[in-house]
Design a protein around this motif. Structure first.
Motif: not given
Length: 309
Positions: A289-309
């Protein structure tokens, strides 16, 4: 308070050998023992994020004691039903380095009597209004999937927020009791609706069907494609970060635990989804299981957007 329910917990034994040859003694190079089970993992993740929770389930023999003690060592409360016979299962995962393959041996676990099931349901009836119950994973021998519907009825009657992460087709039958959250994956959607899903548009369509059938929220894990979140008014899509996948077994549990933790912290759905994808990916990129030590860096790659077809 969040309660997690793991009806068929396990100890996972991981072994690594240079090679695995029949009929000789194969000695391991490395080994590890972990308390496991989907709800157990959710409890560990919640605790890592500072969310107090209580772990429930069935426990049998010395192996059951080990799982309870592992939780208690992390200051997680436990309230398991102790079975009178049998032992909580041990699963074995053997990695053959020369063949570059892994063998997975998963056991059934102990038989759970009707009396023990009744005792568990009585414990669930004691959960307070407004609390969460997270039901995760497979059922042990003796438990029919109809127990999920009984649990859903109790939660609706007592205004407990039910969260479900299991693949049984009977999940569709508990939707009239309006569970707070379902966490399926794309394969489970295909199983439940007896179809093949070929696009994100279709995934959204079947997620919307679950909402129409009674689910209040859907967290749909898509593996290397990321995740979708849906409710009556919101559809959010988040991509997965890039990394070397080591072990996907606990990534979904990590995603669910993190998503719930951030909801408890009153984060927006956008923030909760981004944090959940980062944490689930972090677990997939390591052996445990993660220790959350790298999640801040991983978040930089993640874009959350509203879904539209």
């Amino acid at each position: 308070m969040i309660y997690t329910l793991t009806m068929n917990p396990a100890i996972d034994l991981f072994c690594q050998t240079t090679h695995l040859i029949p009929k000789i003694v194969n000695r391991t190079n490395n080994d590890d023992v972990q308390a496991n089970g989907k709800g157990v993992n959710v409890s560990f993740i919640l605790k890592k994020l500072g969310i107090e929770n209580k772990a429930m389930g069935f426990s049998a023999g010395f192996t059951g004691n080990y799982i309870e003690e592992s939780l208690q060592e992390q200051k997680i409360e436990t309230d398991f039903v102790t079975l009178k016979s049998g032992v909580t299962r041990i699963n074995v995962f053997v990695k053959d380095e020369e063949a570059a393959t892994e063998y997975k041996i998963v056991n059934s676990g102990p038989e759970v009597s009707p009396e023990a099931q009744k005792e568990l349901l009585e414990k669930i009836k004691m959960i307070s209004k407004g609390d969460f119950l997270v039901v995760s994973g497979s059922l042990p021998q003796g438990c029919e999937p109809s127990i999920l519907i009984e649990i859903a009825k109790i939660c609706q009657n007592n205004q407990v927020k039910l969260v479900v992460d299991t693949s049984y087709h009977e999940v569709l039958d508990l939707l009239p009791y309006q569970p707070f959250l379902l966490k399926p994956n794309d394969e489970e959607l295909e199983l439940w609706f007896d179809t093949e899903i070929a696009s994100t548009t279709e995934l959204v369509k079947y997620g919307e069907k679950l909402i129409d059938m009674g689910a209040q929220n859907i967290l749909l894990s898509l593996g290397e494609e990321g995740a979708l979140y849906l409710n009556q008014t919101t559809k959010l899509l988040g991509n997965a970060p890039v990394g070397e996948v080591v072990n996907t077994a606990c990534a979904g549990d990590t995603m669910l635990g993190t998503f719930l933790a951030y909801l408890m912290k009153e984060a927006t759905f956008e923030v909760a989804l981004q944090e959940a994808i980062a944490a689930g990916s972090s677990t997939a990129f390591r052996e445990g299981l993660t220790d959350f030590s790298d999640t801040d860096e991983l978040k930089k790659q993640i874009e959350i957007k509203n879904w539209r077809e």
